[in-house]
Design a protein around this motif. Structure first.
Motif, PDB file in Angstrom:
ATOM      1  N   HIS A   1      42.565  -6.219  45.302  1.00 28.91           N
ATOM      2  CA  HIS A   1      42.536  -5.544  43.994  1.00 28.91           C
ATOM      3  C   HIS A   1      41.537  -6.198  43.044  1.00 28.91           C
ATOM      4  CE1 HIS A   1      46.415  -7.997  43.946  1.00 28.91           C
ATOM      5  NE2 HIS A   1      45.648  -8.654  43.107  1.00 28.91           N
TER       6      HIS A   1
ATOM      7  N   ASP B 241      35.483  -0.661  43.949  1.00 24.79           N
ATOM      8  CA  ASP B 241      34.984   0.293  44.945  1.00 24.79           C
ATOM      9  C   ASP B 241      33.489   0.121  45.185  1.00 24.79           C
ATOM     10  OD1 ASP B 241      37.507   1.378  45.221  1.00 24.79           O
ATOM     11  OD2 ASP B 241      37.162   2.986  43.763  1.00 24.79           O
ATOM     12  N   SER B 242      32.758  -0.276  44.147  1.00 23.53           N
ATOM     13  CA  SER B 242      31.310  -0.443  44.274  1.00 23.53           C
ATOM     14  C   SER B 242      30.931  -1.539  45.263  1.00 23.53           C
ATOM     15  CB  SER B 242      30.700  -0.765  42.902  1.00 23.53           C
ATOM     16  OG  SER B 242      31.243  -1.965  42.380  1.00 23.53           O
TER      17      SER B 242
ATOM     18  N   ARG C  28      32.285  -1.872  48.148  1.00 21.84           N
ATOM     19  CA  ARG C  28      32.559  -1.345  49.485  1.00 21.84           C
ATOM     20  C   ARG C  28      33.653  -2.140  50.216  1.00 21.84           C
ATOM     21  NH1 ARG C  28      28.404   2.220  50.966  1.00 21.84           N
ATOM     22  NH2 ARG C  28      26.553   2.138  49.620  1.00 21.84           N
TER      23      ARG C  28
ATOM     24  N   THR D  59      41.329  -3.745  40.094  1.00 25.21           N
ATOM     25  CA  THR D  59      41.229  -2.342  40.492  1.00 25.21           C
ATOM     26  C   THR D  59      42.543  -1.928  41.148  1.00 25.21           C
ATOM     27  OG1 THR D  59      38.841  -2.427  40.872  1.00 25.21           O
ATOM     28  CG2 THR D  59      40.044  -0.664  41.965  1.00 25.21           C
TER      29      THR D  59
ATOM     30  N   ARG E 198      44.895   0.664  43.312  1.00 27.48           N
ATOM     31  CA  ARG E 198      44.739   1.697  44.334  1.00 27.48           C
ATOM     32  C   ARG E 198      46.104   2.262  44.706  1.00 27.48           C
ATOM     33  NH1 ARG E 198      40.637  -2.179  45.838  1.00 27.48           N
ATOM     34  NH2 ARG E 198      38.597  -1.216  45.548  1.00 27.48           N
TER      35      ARG E 198
ATOM     36  N   GLU F  15      45.265   5.186  49.302  1.00 29.50           N
ATOM     37  CA  GLU F  15      43.978   4.482  49.278  1.00 29.50           C
ATOM     38  C   GLU F  15      44.083   3.133  49.988  1.00 29.50           C
ATOM     39  OE1 GLU F  15      41.932   6.120  45.166  1.00 29.50           O
ATOM     40  OE2 GLU F  15      43.547   4.638  45.033  1.00 29.50           O
TER      41      GLU F  15
ATOM     42  N   LEU G 283      42.296   1.719  53.589  1.00 24.95           N
ATOM     43  CA  LEU G 283      41.599   0.455  53.805  1.00 24.95           C
ATOM     44  C   LEU G 283      42.040  -0.197  55.116  1.00 24.95           C
ATOM     45  CD1 LEU G 283      41.650  -1.276  50.286  1.00 24.95           C
ATOM     46  CD2 LEU G 283      39.665  -0.319  51.461  1.00 24.95           C
TER      47      LEU G 283
END
Length: 268
Positions: free
Chosen positions: A162, A166-167, A169, A216, A218, A222, A226
């Motif tokens: 977390h 997302d940027s 990857r 972040t 999720r 999501e 992963l």
């Protein structure tokens, strides 16, 4: 509390660190006023943040014990943070003194304190590196000495992803480790979510926004995406109090208030 005058030169005392805040939540002393200030703000909005952190730590311990029961004797703990009671090497080597553990963190205080604790332990070590630098971690001298890539391993990534936006990857980062892990290996993984208590989690996101480690959130779907390369062991991806609790007292009355999903994945 840690003396700032004895710190590694690359410690940033202007911004709070997630690892040092986590140390504060767990009752540790390796944190600074900038960390305690942020942690107290989080506590004012999420009063059960200390039990939340402790429960996530308990999940780590249960995951390590599960892997030990499945025959794993080497562990890679990435985002290990500042060592506190119940660390991976204490659990693993308590069962088998021959077990090997490599810790990884990018926070200088966490790494410096880990080195002090592990100074006399020739079967455990620490690397200062970022999660995304899988080549640097897996190609390090410490990894070469402690870990055998031909044998199954348990990789612990608890309360880590977390902090990966997302940027960056995150799926590709996780896949790089999956490809390195031998068949029969395991992954211990936990991640915050706003699925059931979005206001509480948003408070944490807002407060950590200006720290060294923005958060972040999720969703369950999501996070499960992963972990798609792994076969999840029962009970799958669940709130951490529900993941194989030792006793019924470990299972919160409302597990969703833990704000954290956890799972153990198997590379078949």
């Amino acid at each position: 509390m840690t003396d700032p005058s004895r710190l590694p030169s690359d410690v940033d005392l202007e911004k709070a660190s997630a690892a040092r805040c986590y140390d504060y939540y767990l009752g540790g002393s390796h944190n600074f006023e900038v960390d305690r200030e942020l942690a107290r703000k989080v506590e004012s909005r999420v009063p059960h943040v200390k039990p939340l952190a402790q429960d996530n730590r308990a999940f780590l311990r249960r995951a390590v014990r599960y892997c030990l029961r499945r025959g794993i004797r080497q562990f890679l703990d990435i985002g290990s943070g500042i060592p506190t009671v119940g660390n991976v090497h204490e659990i693993a080597q308590g069962l088998d003194p021959e077990a090997r553990v490599l810790y990884v963190d990018n926070e200088p205080v966490a790494v410096a304190h880990s080195r002090t604790i592990l100074a006399d332990n020739d079967r455990a070590d620490v690397v200062q590196a970022d999660l995304a630098d899988s080549d640097g971690i897996l190609g390090s001298e410490q990894a070469a000495r402690l870990l055998d890539p031909e044998r199954p391993i348990a990789v612990m990534m608890v309360a880590l992803f977390h902090f990966v936006p997302d940027s960056a990857r995150p799926a590709e980062i996780l896949r790089s480790y999956h490809e390195w892990m031998a068949p029969g290996s395991f992954l211990g993984f936990s991640h915050v979510t706003s699925d059931h208590y979005p206001e509480l989690l948003q408070s944490i996101i807002d407060l950590y926004a200006d720290s060294s480690n923005p958060v972040t959130s999720r969703s369950h779907d999501e996070i499960r995406e992963l972990l798609t390369d792994f076969e999840l062991v029962d009970p799958g991806l669940v709130y951490v109090p529900e993941w194989r609790p030792d006793t019924e007292e470990d299972r919160w009355q409302d597990p969703a208030r833990s704000l954290v999903y956890g799972a153990v994945g198997h590379k078949v």
